[in-house]
Design a protein around this motif. Sequence first.
Motif, PDB file in Angstrom:
ATOM      1  N   PRO A 212      12.173   7.794   3.622  1.00  0.00           N
ATOM      2  CA  PRO A 212      12.342   6.868   2.496  1.00  0.00           C
ATOM      3  C   PRO A 212      10.998   6.652   1.795  1.00  0.00           C
ATOM      4  CG  PRO A 212      12.424   5.698   4.597  1.00  0.00           C
ATOM      5  CD  PRO A 212      12.296   7.156   4.921  1.00  0.00           C
ATOM      6  N   HIS A 213      11.041   6.015   0.638  1.00  0.00           N
ATOM      7  CA  HIS A 213       9.783   5.722  -0.046  1.00  0.00           C
ATOM      8  C   HIS A 213       9.098   4.575   0.677  1.00  0.00           C
ATOM      9  CE1 HIS A 213       7.282   3.822  -3.308  1.00  0.00           C
ATOM     10  NE2 HIS A 213       6.805   5.039  -3.206  1.00  0.00           N
ATOM     11  N   ARG A 214       8.058   4.899   1.371  1.00  0.00           N
ATOM     12  CA  ARG A 214       7.305   3.862   2.059  1.00  0.00           C
ATOM     13  C   ARG A 214       5.900   4.391   2.318  1.00  0.00           C
ATOM     14  NH1 ARG A 214      10.356   4.302   7.879  1.00  0.00           N
ATOM     15  NH2 ARG A 214       9.575   6.353   8.390  1.00  0.00           N
ATOM     16  N   MET A 215       4.998   3.497   2.668  1.00  0.00           N
ATOM     17  CA  MET A 215       3.614   3.864   2.957  1.00  0.00           C
ATOM     18  C   MET A 215       3.004   4.669   1.792  1.00  0.00           C
ATOM     19  SD  MET A 215       3.400   2.363   5.875  1.00  0.00           S
ATOM     20  CE  MET A 215       1.865   2.813   6.629  1.00  0.00           C
ATOM     21  N   ARG A 216       2.148   5.624   2.103  1.00  0.00           N
ATOM     22  CA  ARG A 216       1.476   6.458   1.096  1.00  0.00           C
ATOM     23  C   ARG A 216       1.298   7.856   1.705  1.00  0.00           C
ATOM     24  NH1 ARG A 216      -4.656   3.905   1.890  1.00  0.00           N
ATOM     25  NH2 ARG A 216      -4.498   3.874   4.130  1.00  0.00           N
ATOM     26  N   GLN A 217       0.609   8.756   1.024  1.00  0.00           N
ATOM     27  CA  GLN A 217       0.513  10.146   1.493  1.00  0.00           C
ATOM     28  C   GLN A 217       1.896  10.599   2.001  1.00  0.00           C
ATOM     29  OE1 GLN A 217      -2.171   8.117   2.892  1.00  0.00           O
ATOM     30  NE2 GLN A 217      -3.927   8.987   1.829  1.00  0.00           N
ATOM     31  N   ASN A 218       2.898  10.308   1.191  1.00  0.00           N
ATOM     32  CA  ASN A 218       4.280  10.496   1.629  1.00  0.00           C
ATOM     33  C   ASN A 218       4.981  11.582   0.816  1.00  0.00           C
ATOM     34  OD1 ASN A 218       4.149   9.121  -0.731  1.00  0.00           O
ATOM     35  ND2 ASN A 218       5.206   7.289  -0.026  1.00  0.00           N
TER      36      ASN A 218
ATOM     37  N   THR B 143     -12.393  -3.558  10.308  1.00  0.00           N
ATOM     38  CA  THR B 143     -11.130  -3.029   9.777  1.00  0.00           C
ATOM     39  C   THR B 143     -10.047  -4.028  10.180  1.00  0.00           C
ATOM     40  OG1 THR B 143     -10.460  -1.847  11.767  1.00  0.00           O
ATOM     41  CG2 THR B 143     -11.935  -0.671  10.262  1.00  0.00           C
ATOM     42  N   ASN B 144      -8.802  -3.665  10.003  1.00  0.00           N
ATOM     43  CA  ASN B 144      -7.733  -4.505  10.591  1.00  0.00           C
ATOM     44  C   ASN B 144      -6.672  -3.626  11.242  1.00  0.00           C
ATOM     45  OD1 ASN B 144      -6.528  -3.403   8.323  1.00  0.00           O
ATOM     46  ND2 ASN B 144      -5.273  -5.209   7.947  1.00  0.00           N
ATOM     47  N   TRP B 145      -7.039  -2.367  11.520  1.00  0.00           N
ATOM     48  CA  TRP B 145      -6.010  -1.454  12.050  1.00  0.00           C
ATOM     49  C   TRP B 145      -6.401  -0.849  13.393  1.00  0.00           C
ATOM     50  CZ3 TRP B 145      -8.559   3.088  12.572  1.00  0.00           C
ATOM     51  CH2 TRP B 145      -9.585   3.377  11.681  1.00  0.00           C
ATOM     52  N   GLN B 146      -7.465  -1.346  13.992  1.00  0.00           N
ATOM     53  CA  GLN B 146      -7.924  -0.680  15.215  1.00  0.00           C
ATOM     54  C   GLN B 146      -7.435  -1.359  16.490  1.00  0.00           C
ATOM     55  OE1 GLN B 146     -12.037  -0.636  13.966  1.00  0.00           O
ATOM     56  NE2 GLN B 146     -12.023   1.574  13.677  1.00  0.00           N
TER      57      GLN B 146
ATOM     58  N   SER C 223      -7.407  -7.753  -0.595  1.00  0.00           N
ATOM     59  CA  SER C 223      -6.181  -7.940  -1.376  1.00  0.00           C
ATOM     60  C   SER C 223      -5.412  -9.155  -0.856  1.00  0.00           C
ATOM     61  CB  SER C 223      -5.333  -6.675  -1.336  1.00  0.00           C
ATOM     62  OG  SER C 223      -4.999  -6.360  -0.013  1.00  0.00           O
ATOM     63  N   ARG C 224      -4.522  -9.671  -1.709  1.00  0.00           N
ATOM     64  CA  ARG C 224      -3.787 -10.889  -1.311  1.00  0.00           C
ATOM     65  C   ARG C 224      -2.590 -10.566  -0.448  1.00  0.00           C
ATOM     66  NH1 ARG C 224      -2.144 -15.644  -5.269  1.00  0.00           N
ATOM     67  NH2 ARG C 224      -1.750 -16.663  -3.267  1.00  0.00           N
ATOM     68  N   GLY C 225      -2.053  -9.379  -0.649  1.00  0.00           N
ATOM     69  CA  GLY C 225      -0.839  -9.029   0.086  1.00  0.00           C
ATOM     70  C   GLY C 225      -0.923  -7.612   0.609  1.00  0.00           C
ATOM     71  N   GLY C 226       0.125  -7.223   1.307  1.00  0.00           N
ATOM     72  CA  GLY C 226       0.177  -5.850   1.808  1.00  0.00           C
ATOM     73  C   GLY C 226      -0.549  -5.708   3.134  1.00  0.00           C
TER      74      GLY C 226
ATOM     75  N   PHE D 194      -5.960  -8.351   5.458  1.00  0.00           N
ATOM     76  CA  PHE D 194      -6.987  -8.917   6.346  1.00  0.00           C
ATOM     77  C   PHE D 194      -8.064  -7.896   6.722  1.00  0.00           C
ATOM     78  CE2 PHE D 194      -3.272 -11.719   7.209  1.00  0.00           C
ATOM     79  CZ  PHE D 194      -3.784 -12.833   6.558  1.00  0.00           C
ATOM     80  N   HIS D 195      -8.074  -6.778   6.008  1.00  0.00           N
ATOM     81  CA  HIS D 195      -9.140  -5.798   6.229  1.00  0.00           C
ATOM     82  C   HIS D 195     -10.429  -6.361   5.644  1.00  0.00           C
ATOM     83  CE1 HIS D 195     -11.437  -2.061   6.014  1.00  0.00           C
ATOM     84  NE2 HIS D 195     -10.483  -1.428   6.674  1.00  0.00           N
ATOM     85  N   GLY D 196     -11.540  -6.051   6.279  1.00  0.00           N
ATOM     86  CA  GLY D 196     -12.836  -6.515   5.777  1.00  0.00           C
ATOM     87  C   GLY D 196     -13.071  -6.081   4.342  1.00  0.00           C
ATOM     88  N   ALA D 197     -13.851  -6.879   3.627  1.00  0.00           N
ATOM     89  CA  ALA D 197     -14.148  -6.597   2.225  1.00  0.00           C
ATOM     90  C   ALA D 197     -15.496  -7.221   1.887  1.00  0.00           C
ATOM     91  CB  ALA D 197     -13.065  -7.180   1.333  1.00  0.00           C
ATOM     92  N   VAL D 198     -16.071  -6.740   0.800  1.00  0.00           N
ATOM     93  CA  VAL D 198     -17.350  -7.331   0.389  1.00  0.00           C
ATOM     94  C   VAL D 198     -17.108  -8.786  -0.029  1.00  0.00           C
ATOM     95  CG1 VAL D 198     -19.309  -7.129  -1.185  1.00  0.00           C
ATOM     96  CG2 VAL D 198     -18.172  -5.055  -0.339  1.00  0.00           C
ATOM     97  N   ILE D 199     -16.017  -9.008  -0.773  1.00  0.00           N
ATOM     98  CA  ILE D 199     -15.634 -10.372  -1.163  1.00  0.00           C
ATOM     99  C   ILE D 199     -14.333 -10.718  -0.440  1.00  0.00           C
ATOM    100  CG2 ILE D 199     -15.087 -11.912  -3.096  1.00  0.00           C
ATOM    101  CD1 ILE D 199     -17.775 -10.608  -3.422  1.00  0.00           C
ATOM    102  N   GLY D 200     -14.367 -11.752   0.356  1.00  0.00           N
ATOM    103  CA  GLY D 200     -13.178 -12.144   1.112  1.00  0.00           C
ATOM    104  C   GLY D 200     -12.279 -13.063   0.306  1.00  0.00           C
ATOM    105  N   HIS D 201     -11.231 -13.570   0.955  1.00  0.00           N
ATOM    106  CA  HIS D 201     -10.276 -14.430   0.253  1.00  0.00           C
ATOM    107  C   HIS D 201     -10.930 -15.712  -0.256  1.00  0.00           C
ATOM    108  CE1 HIS D 201      -7.102 -12.152   2.729  1.00  0.00           C
ATOM    109  NE2 HIS D 201      -7.081 -11.701   1.503  1.00  0.00           N
TER     110      HIS D 201
END
Length: 681
Positions: A108-114, A310-313, A347-350, A354-361
Amino acid sequence: MITLKPNVMLHGADYNYEQWLEYPDVLDRDFELMKEAHCNAMSIGIFSWAMLEPAEGEYEFAWLDRLMDRLAENGIGAILATPSAAMPAWMAHKYPEIRLVRENGRQPHRMRQNFCPTSPLYREKVRQIDTILASRYAGHPALLLWHVSNEYGNNGCRCELCLAAFRKWLQARYGSLDALNEAWWTTFWSHRYTDWSQIEPVDPSMHGLMLDWKRFGSDQVLDFYLAEIKPLREFAPHIPVTTNFMQPDVGLDYWAFAPHVDVVAWDSYPRWHSESDESLVAMKTAFYHDLHRSYKQQPFILIESTPSATNWQGISRPKRPGMHQLSSLQAVAHGANGVGYFQWRQSRGGEEKFHGAVIGHAGDENTRTFREVAAVGELLAQLGPVAESVNHAEVAIIYDFQNEWALDLAQLPRSIEKNYQERCLTHYRPFWQRGITVDIINSTFADLLQYKLLIAPMLYMLLPGVAGRLEEFVRDGGTLVTTYLTGLVNESDLVFLGGSPGPLKELLGISVAETDVLYEHQQQSIQLTRQLFSFPKNDSAAGYRVTHYADLVRLQTAKALAVYKRDYYEGWPAVTVNQFGSGSAYYLAARYDEPFLADFYGELGKELGLEQTISNPLPKGVTAQKRVTDSEECIFLLNFEPLPQTVGLGDMLALDALSGEEISVEVVLAGYGIRILRWPR
Ligand code: GAL
C-alpha cells in the motif's frame, strides 16, 4: 577534485520549509537562526513532491521560488533535491504499478522509498518533475548542488516488470541458458532451466541466482539514478550532482555507483555512548568515513548526522557535551568538506517529530544543541582552507560488496559469525589507534600500486582479474595480507577446482588442506616459529588466541612464521609469508583476536616505514588524522574518551590551526576534546 565553494566547508541541514508554510514567523526566524549557526548550505525539497505537484500536472512552485530566493538573499547555497524518494498519495493510488511489490504482494502507499525502480511510468513521472526543477532553477544563484532522491536502497521489488527486467539482465550477462545453467550449477537439485521465464528470483539454495538477483537489484537502482540525473545534466550541466549514500548494508554496490556522482555524500548515525568503550564506535565511524572518501578518492560531504539524538535506534542517546564538535570534526579529519544535519527544525507530526534537530519544538536558540551546532559552524568557517587538502594513505583495506553478498549466502563449516564487515574493522583498528591513514578500496579497479600495504580480509570471491592485480601489486614490491576464507569461489560463486586459495596459490605459496572451526568454548592458539620482525620468538605467541576458523595449510613456496599449538594440527602453519617478485604475501590462516593484529600490524608498519600522523604512541581512545596540501599538514587530534588525555608531540613544533600559537612537546586534550595543528611539510 570538486570543491563546491573554494576554501569553504559546508555547514547546514535538511530544511523542511514546506512543512511550515502556514507559520511565517517560524520561517522568518529560521533564516535569522541559520545565520547565527553559520549555515551556508541547506538541503531542501527532499520529500516535497506532494507540495510541488498537488494534483497530476498541476504544479505549485511559488513556495520553492520564495525559498530559493530567501536562501540566495542570505548567502546560503541550496542543495536542491529531486523528490523521487516519496511519491504523492494521488499518484500511488492512480497508478498502482509504480508501487513496490514484496513477497506478500503489492505494498500500500505508506512510508517512503516505496517505488518500483523499473516501472517506466514512475520513471516518466520522475523525469517530468526533475525536468521542471532543473529547467526552472538551473540559473538560480542559490543552486549549489543536486541532491538526487534520498537514500536509494535495493528494495528487492518483485513485480512482473522487475522480473522481466531481471531475465533480460541475465540474457545480457550470460547470452544463453546453457551458460547460465553452467554458471549457476543448476544440475544441483534439478534446477536446470529450459526457458528464461522459469527463473524466479528468490531461492536460497541457488547461490549463483541469489547473487545475480542482488547484483541486478543494485544495477537497477543505479539505472534509475542515471535516468534521474539526465534532465539535471541537460538543463544544469554546471551544477554537480550527489545522492546521500548510507552505511554499506542497503544492497547497493556503491563501488559501481560512486563513479556516477560528482561528489560523495553520506548519512552517518553512529550510536555514540552506546558502548563502555567509546573508541569502538569512533573507530567504526572512522572506517565508514574513510570508505566514503575512498569511493572517489576525494573529499566527501557528511550530509546528514544528528545534532543531538536520533529517535529510531531503540535507545537514542543524545550526544554528550563536546561530542557534537568531536564527531563533526572527526568527519572533517577523515576527508569531509562539509557537515550537515537531519534536521534543521523538528517537525510537528509524523514519525520523526522527536528526532533531534538544530531547532527543537521549543523554537529557540537557548539550547545546548543549538549552541554546539553554532560553535561547529563557527569552527568550520575558520577551517575553510582545509577544504583544499586531501588525505593520503599508504595502507588500503579491500572491502568488496559483492564479496560480502557472496559470503553472506555461503553455507560454510561455520556459517554464523562470518562477520565480513566487522573483520575488516578489526584489521582497520590497529591503524586507527596509531593514527595511520587507511583507504578502504575495491578489488577490481582501485589503483593498488599507490599503496605499500594492502589488506584483503576474507576475500572469499575473486572477481575476474583480481588475482592478477594482486600478483602485480606484490611483484612490484607491495606487501599483501590475506586471511582464511580467501580465494574459494569465482564471480558466479562456483568453487575453484584444486582448492583454495584458488588462483592465489602461487602468490601466497600455500594450499589449504582442511579447515577447522571452533565453538566459543574451544581453545586454539599459535606459537611463533621464526623471528617475525621484532616479535620475540616464543614468548608473546603464548597469548595469541585463535577463534572461529583455522585453516590447515600446506607450504609450497611460503615459509611458516607461526604454527598451531594444539590438537591434531599442532605444528601446522598458522601464519605464512611468501616472497613473490619484490614483495611479500602473508596468509593469516586463522581468525586472531586483536592483540595479535595489533602486534602484527605494529611490527609490519615499522618494517614498511608506514607514516604515522604523530610518531609518539597515542593514548587509548585518541586518534590523530591528517589532511595535506603541497606545503602543509593539518593534523586533527581527537579524544574519544570522556577524560582529558595528553598526546606527546616528540620533536614536532606545530602551530595551533586556530590561534596560530606555537605548540611543542605535548598537547592536552579535554574529554571529548579536539585540537587542530598545522605543520609544514
Ligand atoms: C535518514 C534519512 C532522513 C531522516 C534521518 C533520520 O536516513 O535520509 O530523511 O529520516 O535518516 O535519522
